[in-house]
Design an enzyme around this catalytic site. Structure first.
Site, PDB file in Angstrom:
ATOM      1  N   ASP A   1      30.413  18.223 -21.860  1.00 46.09           N
ATOM      2  CA  ASP A   1      29.852  16.901 -22.181  1.00 46.09           C
ATOM      3  C   ASP A   1      29.844  16.668 -23.690  1.00 46.09           C
ATOM      4  OD1 ASP A   1      29.330  16.471 -19.519  1.00 46.09           O
ATOM      5  OD2 ASP A   1      27.226  17.053 -19.648  1.00 46.09           O
TER       6      ASP A   1
ATOM      7  N   HIS B   1      24.541  14.470 -12.977  1.00 46.06           N
ATOM      8  CA  HIS B   1      24.491  15.915 -12.780  1.00 46.06           C
ATOM      9  C   HIS B   1      23.853  16.160 -11.416  1.00 46.06           C
ATOM     10  CE1 HIS B   1      24.811  17.489 -17.212  1.00 46.06           C
ATOM     11  NE2 HIS B   1      25.910  16.889 -16.785  1.00 46.06           N
TER      12      HIS B   1
ATOM     13  N   HIS C   1      27.026   9.607 -16.812  1.00 45.61           N
ATOM     14  CA  HIS C   1      27.510  10.429 -15.707  1.00 45.61           C
ATOM     15  C   HIS C   1      26.354  11.166 -15.063  1.00 45.61           C
ATOM     16  CE1 HIS C   1      27.576  13.711 -18.713  1.00 45.61           C
ATOM     17  NE2 HIS C   1      27.663  14.575 -17.710  1.00 45.61           N
TER      18      HIS C   1
ATOM     19  N   GLU D   1      30.125  14.384  -8.761  1.00 46.14           N
ATOM     20  CA  GLU D   1      29.722  13.826 -10.040  1.00 46.14           C
ATOM     21  C   GLU D   1      30.304  12.432 -10.195  1.00 46.14           C
ATOM     22  OE1 GLU D   1      30.349  14.874 -14.768  1.00 46.14           O
ATOM     23  OE2 GLU D   1      30.285  16.508 -13.330  1.00 46.14           O
TER      24      GLU D   1
HETATM   25 ZN   LIG Z   1      27.567  16.575 -17.733  1.00 45.71          ZN
END
Ligand SMILES: [Zn+2]
Length: 123
Positions: free
Chosen positions: A84, A73, A71, A25
């Site tokens: 989140d 996934h 960010h 990630e």
């Molecule tokens: Zn996330």
């Protein structure tokens, strides 16, 4: 600050970063100018791993303020997780999630409560 757009350069840089980090990630904080997300702030020494979104919050120096975050996934699900949604409100009002395979349309912006929101891409 009301965020209404992201610059195309910033968006493509984020997509590239997410791609290069896969299958891990990737997390970045975003800085805006005149309501446009236009800069990416990666903190030095940030360790990226599958749980980075939660670890990351402990590494932000006090007093830094951001317009939003981005960010990835790696599982391709473009939907905020519970982690989140607890992370978003601390880092501004506009949060991008970028999903595998990180193509030009494989992202969505969310507001601080995790609701999908519109975001214009400026040329
Ligand atoms: Zn996330």
């Amino acid at each position: 600050m009301n965020i209404h757009a992201i610059s195309r350069d910033t968006l493509s840089t984020l997509l590239e970063m997410a791609k290069s980090q896969h299958p891990l990630e990737f997390v970045a904080l975003l800085i805006a100018e005149d309501g446009v997300l236009s800069d990416i702030n990666l903190l030095p020494g940030t360790r990226l791993d599958e749980r980075s979104a939660s670890i990351f919050t402990d590494m932000i120096p006090l007093g830094m303020s951001f317009a939003g975050s981005a960010h990835s996934h790696p599982n391709g699900v473009i939907h905020p997780s519970d982690a989140d949604i607890s992370f978003f409100p601390r880092f501004g009002s506009c949060h991008l999630i970028i999903g595998y395979p990180y193509g030009p349309d494989d992202w969505q912006a969310f507001s601080r409560d995790g609701t999908p929101r519109g975001l214009e891409v400026l040329p």
